[in-house]
Write an enzyme that holds these catalytic residues in place. Structure first.
Site, PDB file in Angstrom:
ATOM      1  CG  LEU A   1       9.654   6.171   6.105  1.00  0.00           C
ATOM      2  CD1 LEU A   1      10.628   5.030   6.355  1.00  0.00           C
ATOM      3  CD2 LEU A   1       9.323   6.892   7.400  1.00  0.00           C
TER       4      LEU A   1
ATOM      5  CG  HIS B   1      20.936   7.918   1.671  1.00  0.00           C
ATOM      6  ND1 HIS B   1      21.562   8.971   2.290  1.00  0.00           N
ATOM      7  CD2 HIS B   1      20.042   8.472   0.807  1.00  0.00           C
ATOM      8  CE1 HIS B   1      21.065  10.107   1.834  1.00  0.00           C
ATOM      9  NE2 HIS B   1      20.133   9.836   0.930  1.00  0.00           N
TER      10      HIS B   1
ATOM     11  CE  LYS C   1       6.025  -8.977   6.435  1.00  0.00           C
ATOM     12  NZ  LYS C   1       7.405  -9.170   5.949  1.00  0.00           N
TER      13      LYS C   1
ATOM     14  CB  SER D   1      -0.918   0.002   1.232  1.00  0.00           C
ATOM     15  OG  SER D   1      -0.138   0.000   2.420  1.00  0.00           O
TER      16      SER D   1
ATOM     17  N   GLY E   1      12.157  14.618  -2.476  1.00  0.00           N
ATOM     18  CA  GLY E   1      11.216  15.146  -3.455  1.00  0.00           C
ATOM     19  C   GLY E   1      10.971  14.184  -4.592  1.00  0.00           C
TER      20      GLY E   1
ATOM     21  CG  LEU F   1       8.571   9.414  -4.131  1.00  0.00           C
ATOM     22  CD1 LEU F   1       8.486  10.796  -3.491  1.00  0.00           C
ATOM     23  CD2 LEU F   1       7.472   8.506  -3.584  1.00  0.00           C
TER      24      LEU F   1
ATOM     25  NE  ARG G   1      16.374   5.731  -5.290  1.00  0.00           N
ATOM     26  CZ  ARG G   1      16.163   6.800  -4.526  1.00  0.00           C
ATOM     27  NH1 ARG G   1      15.703   7.925  -5.086  1.00  0.00           N
ATOM     28  NH2 ARG G   1      16.385   6.782  -3.234  1.00  0.00           N
TER      29      ARG G   1
ATOM     30  CG  ASP H   1       7.458 -10.493   2.636  1.00  0.00           C
ATOM     31  OD1 ASP H   1       8.523 -10.759   3.204  1.00  0.00           O
ATOM     32  OD2 ASP H   1       6.464 -10.034   3.235  1.00  0.00           O
TER      33      ASP H   1
ATOM     34  NE  ARG I   1      20.433   9.482  -2.920  1.00  0.00           N
ATOM     35  CZ  ARG I   1      19.144   9.263  -2.770  1.00  0.00           C
ATOM     36  NH1 ARG I   1      18.654   8.042  -2.848  1.00  0.00           N
ATOM     37  NH2 ARG I   1      18.318  10.264  -2.541  1.00  0.00           N
TER      38      ARG I   1
ATOM     39  CD  GLU J   1      17.178  15.389  -3.578  1.00  0.00           C
ATOM     40  OE1 GLU J   1      17.342  14.226  -4.010  1.00  0.00           O
ATOM     41  OE2 GLU J   1      16.250  15.693  -2.812  1.00  0.00           O
TER      42      GLU J   1
ATOM     43  CG  HIS K   1      18.074   5.044   0.959  1.00  0.00           C
ATOM     44  ND1 HIS K   1      17.054   5.358   1.837  1.00  0.00           N
ATOM     45  CD2 HIS K   1      17.892   5.855  -0.130  1.00  0.00           C
ATOM     46  CE1 HIS K   1      16.297   6.310   1.320  1.00  0.00           C
ATOM     47  NE2 HIS K   1      16.762   6.615   0.118  1.00  0.00           N
TER      48      HIS K   1
END
Length: 433
Positions: free
Chosen positions: A43, A225, A33, A11, A47, A368, A362, A204, A266, A110, A327
């Site tokens: 979390l 991270h 879960k 979710s 952005g 996102l 990444r 899982d 990163r 960033e 991360h």
């Protein structure tokens, strides 16, 4: 036994976005879960990246490819970037708010980005996005969200997915049958001692796919991270967003000296920090914003400022201790541009999937966006290729020892990482990490 048109396992942002773009005459069951808010999507601080204008396309594409060490799938990167303006509009339509400056969207930058193209809502962008998606999902009569339910297995017949076996909130085993199943279970941080992820994210979906010979890809591509708040307390590590470095923060060694370019990708910054910690004989370095406008920092990063204050550090007046931690997961269940796995009627979206966008590393704030673009693609493909449910007899007795199976699943994934990359396993999957 329950039935649905589509089952979504997870979710977070990708699972909810997928549900919202399915036809409203489809019966959709979302299981999660824990509780909905216990998702890494809530979390995400920094952005969401987006194409500001057509002229930015080439540099955005190059930034993503460069951060991913040019192992990215070019078609997936192109799809993500080109669809980003529509995704931002979709979010606005769901009520998501982004920070403004002089009445216009305020973009930030960033590490790894060559320009300012990241939209944000304070330092709680993930919560702003996912909470609005959740509120919209609760309004839809066709969407049922079942909390504290754990997927135990998928139901397979003749090489096709027919649904799932799950444990409900009361600990009972049951099945949900559906023509299409979407896996959106997030990352694998629960397998690591030090991680920014919720502890219940234990890969899982990966274990289930390994058991059913569903193709995985780049399972050893796991992002560490560089800056999480250093603490000797057990549990999830608090992330200090890359946006803090984007605003001008310095990384300092034990003597208060800068030792690297804070805006490198990163994995590079993580490597520099690890080298410095070894040189200093320390298990952390420091991140400092004391040279920046303190009121601006409090306004731009209210949650980070408060969290650090709770730990005894006023970040506007003193450097804060930081250390690398697991991360993000760039690998996962192999999918195409429609988020289809190698098993018919089984889809995977979000962090548990691997469509090749991120390559080996990444680019900040692409997670996102990638999750939403390909969750929407899965919904579109499911809608355009309707299929019928089929009842399959399932022997639930073989799943009774669920605790033992969970331990075996975790070890199954760790062993696969070890098989792919022994050096990474030894460095980050051992008792010290």
């Amino acid at each position: 036994m329950k039935t649905a048109d589509v089952i979504i396992v997870g979710s977070g942002a990708s699972g909810l976005f997928n549900a919202l773009f399915l036809p409203q005459d489809y019966k959709v069951i979302v299981i999660t879960k824990k509780e909905v808010e216990e998702s890494d999507s809530f979390l995400a601080q920094g952005g969401i990246s987006a194409l500001k204008n057509p002229e930015d396309y080439d540099s955005y594409f190059e930034d993503t490819m460069k951060a991913g060490h040019y192992e990215n799938d070019k078609g997936a990167v192109e799809k993500m970037i080109k669809e980003s303006p529509q995704i931002i509009q979709d979010l606005k339509d769901f009520g998501v708010r982004f920070d403004l400056k002089d009445g216009e969207i305020e973009f930030t930058r960033e590490g790894g980005h060559s320009t300012f193209r990241i939209l944000h809502h304070e330092d709680l962008t993930g919560k702003e996005i996912t909470s609005h998606l959740y509120e919209e999902a609760k309004k839809r009569d066709n969407i049922t969200i079942m909390e504290n339910c754990t997927m135990i297995d998928i139901i397979e017949k003749d090489g096709e997915c027919k649904g799932i076996v799950y444990k409900d909130a009361d600990g009972n085993l049951d099945t949900i049958e559906a023509p299409d199943t979407v896996l959106a279970t997030g990352g694998l941080g629960g397998l690591f001692k030090h991680s920014t992820n919720f502890r219940h994210l234990t890969a899982d979906s990966l274990a289930v796919c390994l058991r059913h010979n569903v193709e995985l890809e780049n399972i050893n591509y796991i992002q560490i991270h560089p800056t999480t708040f250093y603490s000797k307390k057990p549990g999830r590590r608090f992330l200090i967003s890359e946006s803090v470095r984007g605003e001008g923060a310095y990384l300092l060694n034990k003597d208060g000296e800068r030792f690297t370019d804070e805006l490198k990708p990163r994995d590079v910054v993580t490597g520099e920090i690890c080298k410095q910690m070894k040189k200093d004989g320390s298990d952390h370095v420091y991140l400092s914003v004391t040279h920046l406008d303190g009121e601006r920092i409090k306004h731009r990063f209210p949650n980070i400022y408060k969290q650090c204050l709770d730990e005894g550090y006023d970040m506007t007046k003193e450097p804060i201790p930081v250390t690398p931690a697991q991360h993000y997961f760039m690998g996962g269940i192999k999918v195409n541009l429609d988020s289809k796995t190698s098993m018919e009627h089984l889809y995977a979206v979000g962090e548990t999937s691997c469509n090749g966008v991120h390559g080996k590393n990444r680019l900040a704030s692409n997670s996102l966006l990638e999750a939403l673009v390909f969750a929407k693609a899965a919904a579109k493909d499911i809608t355009e290729h309707p299929s019928k449910a089929e009842t399959v007899e399932v022997d639930l007795s073989k799943y009774q020892n669920e605790e033992q199976r969970e331990k075996e699943n975790e070890q199954l994934v760790l062993d696969e990482i070890k098989r792919k990359d022994r050096s990474f396993y030894d460095q980050w999957c051992n008792d010290e990490n």
